[in-house]
Design a protein around this motif. Structure first.
Motif, PDB file in Angstrom:
ATOM      1  N   UNK A   1       0.838  -1.177   0.000  1.00  0.00           N
ATOM      2  CA  UNK A   1       0.000   0.000   0.000  1.00  0.00           C
ATOM      3  C   UNK A   1       0.881   1.238   0.000  1.00  0.00           C
ATOM      4  N   UNK A   2       0.464   2.244  -0.740  1.00  0.00           N
ATOM      5  CA  UNK A   2       1.170   3.513  -0.802  1.00  0.00           C
ATOM      6  C   UNK A   2       1.040   4.236   0.529  1.00  0.00           C
ATOM      7  N   UNK A   3       2.138   4.728   1.062  1.00  0.00           N
ATOM      8  CA  UNK A   3       2.105   5.606   2.223  1.00  0.00           C
ATOM      9  C   UNK A   3       2.996   6.794   1.922  1.00  0.00           C
ATOM     10  N   UNK A   4       2.668   7.923   2.506  1.00  0.00           N
ATOM     11  CA  UNK A   4       3.472   9.107   2.252  1.00  0.00           C
ATOM     12  C   UNK A   4       4.193   9.515   3.524  1.00  0.00           C
ATOM     13  N   UNK A   5       5.228  10.289   3.354  1.00  0.00           N
ATOM     14  CA  UNK A   5       5.965  10.812   4.498  1.00  0.00           C
ATOM     15  C   UNK A   5       5.590  12.265   4.686  1.00  0.00           C
ATOM     16  N   UNK A   6       5.977  12.829   5.813  1.00  0.00           N
ATOM     17  CA  UNK A   6       5.642  14.216   6.106  1.00  0.00           C
ATOM     18  C   UNK A   6       6.198  15.167   5.054  1.00  0.00           C
ATOM     19  N   UNK A   7       7.269  14.781   4.380  1.00  0.00           N
ATOM     20  CA  UNK A   7       7.872  15.646   3.371  1.00  0.00           C
ATOM     21  C   UNK A   7       7.093  15.628   2.057  1.00  0.00           C
ATOM     22  N   UNK A   8       6.245  14.615   1.874  1.00  0.00           N
ATOM     23  CA  UNK A   8       5.495  14.489   0.629  1.00  0.00           C
ATOM     24  C   UNK A   8       4.111  15.083   0.786  1.00  0.00           C
ATOM     25  N   UNK A   9       3.852  16.177   0.110  1.00  0.00           N
ATOM     26  CA  UNK A   9       2.549  16.813   0.186  1.00  0.00           C
ATOM     27  C   UNK A   9       1.722  16.512  -1.061  1.00  0.00           C
ATOM     28  N   UNK A  10       2.369  16.318  -2.204  1.00  0.00           N
ATOM     29  CA  UNK A  10       1.640  15.978  -3.413  1.00  0.00           C
ATOM     30  C   UNK A  10       1.134  14.550  -3.297  1.00  0.00           C
ATOM     31  N   UNK A  11      -0.138  14.360  -3.561  1.00  0.00           N
ATOM     32  CA  UNK A  11      -0.792  13.078  -3.362  1.00  0.00           C
ATOM     33  C   UNK A  11      -1.320  12.563  -4.687  1.00  0.00           C
ATOM     34  N   UNK A  12      -1.141  11.276  -4.932  1.00  0.00           N
ATOM     35  CA  UNK A  12      -1.711  10.623  -6.108  1.00  0.00           C
ATOM     36  C   UNK A  12      -3.105  10.127  -5.711  1.00  0.00           C
ATOM     37  N   UNK A  13      -4.096  11.018  -5.846  1.00  0.00           N
ATOM     38  CA  UNK A  13      -5.449  10.677  -5.412  1.00  0.00           C
ATOM     39  C   UNK A  13      -6.071   9.567  -6.255  1.00  0.00           C
ATOM     40  N   UNK A  14      -5.711   9.462  -7.527  1.00  0.00           N
ATOM     41  CA  UNK A  14      -6.240   8.378  -8.355  1.00  0.00           C
ATOM     42  C   UNK A  14      -5.776   7.025  -7.816  1.00  0.00           C
ATOM     43  N   UNK A  15      -4.517   6.938  -7.423  1.00  0.00           N
ATOM     44  CA  UNK A  15      -3.997   5.713  -6.838  1.00  0.00           C
ATOM     45  C   UNK A  15      -4.696   5.417  -5.511  1.00  0.00           C
ATOM     46  N   UNK A  16      -4.847   6.442  -4.675  1.00  0.00           N
ATOM     47  CA  UNK A  16      -5.519   6.243  -3.389  1.00  0.00           C
ATOM     48  C   UNK A  16      -6.967   5.796  -3.589  1.00  0.00           C
ATOM     49  N   UNK A  17      -7.642   6.313  -4.607  1.00  0.00           N
ATOM     50  CA  UNK A  17      -9.027   5.911  -4.876  1.00  0.00           C
ATOM     51  C   UNK A  17      -9.100   4.429  -5.222  1.00  0.00           C
ATOM     52  N   UNK A  18      -8.161   3.955  -6.021  1.00  0.00           N
ATOM     53  CA  UNK A  18      -8.138   2.523  -6.359  1.00  0.00           C
ATOM     54  C   UNK A  18      -7.864   1.688  -5.112  1.00  0.00           C
ATOM     55  N   UNK A  19      -6.953   2.143  -4.271  1.00  0.00           N
ATOM     56  CA  UNK A  19      -6.648   1.412  -3.041  1.00  0.00           C
ATOM     57  C   UNK A  19      -7.844   1.409  -2.088  1.00  0.00           C
ATOM     58  N   UNK A  20      -8.510   2.551  -1.964  1.00  0.00           N
ATOM     59  CA  UNK A  20      -9.684   2.630  -1.090  1.00  0.00           C
ATOM     60  C   UNK A  20     -10.780   1.696  -1.587  1.00  0.00           C
ATOM     61  N   UNK A  21     -10.997   1.656  -2.889  1.00  0.00           N
ATOM     62  CA  UNK A  21     -12.009   0.755  -3.450  1.00  0.00           C
ATOM     63  C   UNK A  21     -11.679  -0.694  -3.109  1.00  0.00           C
ATOM     64  N   UNK A  22     -10.418  -1.042  -3.164  1.00  0.00           N
ATOM     65  CA  UNK A  22      -9.999  -2.401  -2.832  1.00  0.00           C
ATOM     66  C   UNK A  22     -10.227  -2.700  -1.349  1.00  0.00           C
ATOM     67  N   UNK A  23      -9.907  -1.755  -0.489  1.00  0.00           N
ATOM     68  CA  UNK A  23     -10.079  -1.938   0.957  1.00  0.00           C
ATOM     69  C   UNK A  23     -11.557  -2.106   1.313  1.00  0.00           C
ATOM     70  N   UNK A  24     -12.430  -1.352   0.637  1.00  0.00           N
ATOM     71  CA  UNK A  24     -13.854  -1.368   0.956  1.00  0.00           C
ATOM     72  C   UNK A  24     -14.632  -2.432   0.181  1.00  0.00           C
TER      73      UNK A  24
END
Length: 170
Positions: free
Chosen positions: A1-24
């Motif tokens: 699973x993708x995780x970000x660090x405090x230094x990373x503010x830019x987020x790949x929301x499309x990737x997170x949406x696919x991951x969230x769909x899988x989790x749910x």
């Protein structure tokens, strides 16, 4: 699973949406999905100190009249939160009343801001709407001023849409 660090503010929301769909996937329960979704967002997006839901409920005070409603804290990640918020109060109450997302770069400049956690400085609140009905709000706080940009709001709205589509509401 993708995780970000405090230094990373830019987020790949499309990737997170696919991951969230899988989790749910294969779960429709409101509280289960809300708990999973809150934890997922809290763990994968940097520089957040509170992520969670407030559900619409009948006002629970003796002064309740008719069908007045308020927000009651639901599943979340972060420090202890305000349990109940009236429609129109603070950022969450404003989003519930208007049924529109609210992005606040500096919560201390927001009229009527409710300081559940003094460390919060920026906030996004997105109404949880399904078939035109308001079920609650999704609240995201950051300890950093100006943490959220318009692209974060758009990405979080798209991410929340995945949660709404995967969930049966009570």
């Amino acid at each position: 699973m993708f995780t970000s660090t405090a230094a990373e503010i830019d987020v790949d929301y499309a990737l997170l949406a696919r991951q969230a769909a899988s989790i749910l996937d294969n779960e429709r329960d409101q509280n289960s999905n809300a708990a999973q979704f809150s934890a997922f967002v809290y763990q994968t997006i940097a520089d957040l100190n509170w992520v969670g839901f407030y559900w619409v409920r009948p006002r629970g005070t003796a002064s309740s009249h008719g069908d007045e409603q308020e927000l009651l804290v639901g599943p979340f990640q972060g420090k202890v939160a305000c349990a109940r918020i009236q429609f129109g109060r603070g950022v969450c109450g404003a989003a519930a009343l208007s049924r529109e997302s609210v992005l606040v770069p500096d919560v201390h400049a927001f009229p009527g801001h409710i300081a559940c956690d003094a460390a919060s400085n920026a906030e996004i609140v997105i109404p949880v709407l399904k078939d035109g009905k308001l079920y609650g709000v999704f609240d995201i706080d950051s300890p950093s001023l100006n943490r959220f940009r318009p692209q974060d709001l758009q990405g979080l709205e798209a991410l929340l849409a995945v949660f709404v589509a995967a969930t049966d509401f009570e």
